[in-house]
Enzyme design. Structure first.
Site, PDB file in Angstrom:
ATOM      1  N   TYR A 121       0.764  -1.207  -0.047  1.00 43.17           N
ATOM      2  CA  TYR A 121       0.014   0.074   0.005  1.00 43.17           C
ATOM      3  C   TYR A 121       0.638   1.112   0.032  1.00 43.17           C
ATOM      4  O   TYR A 121       0.192   2.432   0.025  1.00 43.17           O
ATOM      5  CB  TYR A 121      -1.060   0.031   1.374  1.00 43.17           C
ATOM      6  CG  TYR A 121      -2.114  -0.828   1.101  1.00 43.17           C
ATOM      7  CD1 TYR A 121      -3.326  -0.769   0.055  1.00 43.17           C
ATOM      8  CD2 TYR A 121      -2.016  -2.190   1.736  1.00 43.17           C
ATOM      9  CE1 TYR A 121      -4.164  -1.714  -0.020  1.00 43.17           C
ATOM     10  CE2 TYR A 121      -2.876  -3.323   1.142  1.00 43.17           C
ATOM     11  CZ  TYR A 121      -3.976  -2.898   0.477  1.00 43.17           C
ATOM     12  OH  TYR A 121      -4.960  -3.695   0.307  1.00 43.17           O
ATOM     13  N   PHE A 402     -10.623  -4.195  11.592  1.00 42.87           N
ATOM     14  CA  PHE A 402     -11.967  -3.872  10.670  1.00 42.87           C
ATOM     15  C   PHE A 402     -11.405  -4.300   8.993  1.00 42.87           C
ATOM     16  O   PHE A 402     -10.255  -4.772   8.816  1.00 42.87           O
ATOM     17  CB  PHE A 402     -12.376  -2.584  10.616  1.00 42.87           C
ATOM     18  CG  PHE A 402     -11.316  -1.717  10.241  1.00 42.87           C
ATOM     19  CD1 PHE A 402     -11.010  -1.239   8.863  1.00 42.87           C
ATOM     20  CD2 PHE A 402     -10.572  -1.041  11.202  1.00 42.87           C
ATOM     21  CE1 PHE A 402      -9.612  -0.367   8.586  1.00 42.87           C
ATOM     22  CE2 PHE A 402      -9.284  -0.045  11.081  1.00 42.87           C
ATOM     23  CZ  PHE A 402      -8.942   0.323   9.858  1.00 42.87           C
TER      24      PHE A 402
END
Length: 402
Positions: A121, A402
């Protein structure tokens, strides 16, 4: 080769979404509980013709920021590319669609995710912004004799009564620690206290409640030749006072059958280490936590408060979100409030957007980045002033996945 297209999904396409994600992560039915928290309107897909081959979604909590403020967060989750379609730029299209839509809609100024692989990322402007410790403490480990433990008892409560308490209590301390997320009912049920066994063989969550805090933990059964050797896996521990914090830890360490208390998402500066008579009994391994991305640099920098006055000009590079690139003046007043404007003055610091993301919550410093060669020949005084302004008294920390 068919042209790839990226767009926001429709509600009827969520079944296909989960099929793609399960295939990408070699899963079976583990995500069924997650279905209720994903919104098609916050989900993007990449299509090869009519075939959905890449997916990414985001949740919409608020992120606690330094200084007791908060901001909307794009909590990026459930990102995956269908096997057989990798190395075609699918993930790049997903990230661009997601970040550009946030910018165009004036949505969350900050995005965050947990990276399945550390090399992915950074090319999209994300950087490690928080760290977490995999912490383990043997059961019955004694505290120092000087530790002040709140004498009010810690009690085990049933699920319904405990959740009623923690739903009321958590918001009172939520903003005290940068990196924490706001929660609605679905967040509690899915991300924090799901009523199902854990993924690594732990049991269902149990709730230890004190008037000024609580701990959610999952027991893992174990036996050896000497008898019971259970492990207690802390899901979350929140306390409003040091005395309540000590009481909760003392309770967990003294649970019958508990040979070890583990917390895989503890803060790197977790205070329990300072309570122990022998701090070496606490095992700690530090890993990356939240990866952050500043979606709109100016809105993000204005959202938090700072620890010291500052007046500096940043030369920012951002190849993936070009609206952030250029020269910015960051002025911070004596109260820690920031003004962020475009500038034509000479820059004191040259930074990539990933550098700003890494220092944003106080998990890293400009001075530390400079020692790693990230900031080139930066002026030492400018580095010191910027590091002090962005610093926090407590390490940023997110307790939940999450």
């Amino acid at each position: 080769m068919t042209d790839l297209t990226a767009r926001t999904l429709q509600g009827s396409e969520l079944d296909d979404y989960f099929d793609v994600f399960r295939a990408a992560f070699l899963l079976d039915d583990e995500l069924l509980h997650f279905r209720g928290v994903l919104d098609a309107g916050r989900s993007h897909g990449v299509f090869d013709g009519d075939e959905l081959i890449g997916v990414a979604s985001r949740l919409a909590p608020r992120l606690a920021l330094p200084g007791g403020t908060s901001a909307p967060l794009a909590a990026v989750t459930a990102v995956g590319v269908k096997p057989g379609h990798r190395r075609r730029g699918v993930l790049t299209r997903l990230m661009r669609a997601q970040l550009h839509s946030l910018h165009e809609d004036g949505g969350a100024p900050v995005a965050a995710l947990y990276a399945s692989e550390g090399a992915i990322y950074g090319r999209f402007g994300y950087a490690v912004g928080t760290y977490e410790a995999k912490l383990s403490v043997p059961g019955k480990t004694p505290f120092k004799s000087t530790v002040d433990i709140d004498p009010r008892p810690v009690r085990e409560l049933g699920r319904e009564a405990a959740l009623e308490f923690v739903h009321r209590f958590y918001p009172t301390v939520e903003r005290d620690h940068a990196g924490r997320l706001s929660r609605d009912d679905s967040a509690w049920e899915v991300r924090v206290a799901a009523d199902r066994p854990g993924d690594a063989g732990e049991g269902k969550p149990r709730f230890a409640v004190h008037p000024d805090g609580y701990a959610i933990y999952r027991p893992e059964k174990g036996w050896n030749d000497r008898g019971p050797d259970f492990k207690l896996h802390v899901q979350e521990l929140v306390a409003a006072t040091p005395r309540a914090y000590a009481a909760l830890w003392r309770y967990l360490l003294d649970v019958d059958f508990a040979g070890e208390v583990r917390w895989d998402k503890a803060a790197v500066d977790e205070p329990v280490v300072h309570l122990l008579a022998n701090p070496r009994t606490a095992g700690r391994r530090v890993v990356d936590g939240l990866w952050l991305r500043l979606v709109d640099l100016d809105r993000a920098l204005r959202a938090r408060t700072y620890s010291a006055p500052l007046d500096t000009v940043l030369e920012v590079t951002d190849a993936f979100c070009p609206w952030n690139a250029g020269r910015w003046r960051l002025r911070v007043d004596d109260d820690g409030n920031a003004e962020v404007t475009r500038s034509e003055d000479a820059a004191a610091l040259d930074v990539d957007i990933t550098d700003l993301a890494s220092v944003y919550l106080g998990g890293n410093t400009f001075a530390g980045l400079a020692r790693a060669g990230r900031l080139g020949d930066a002026d030492p005084d400018a580095l010191r002033r910027a590091s002090r302004a962005f610093a926090t008294d407590v390490a940023p920390h997110c307790q939940e996945g999450f």
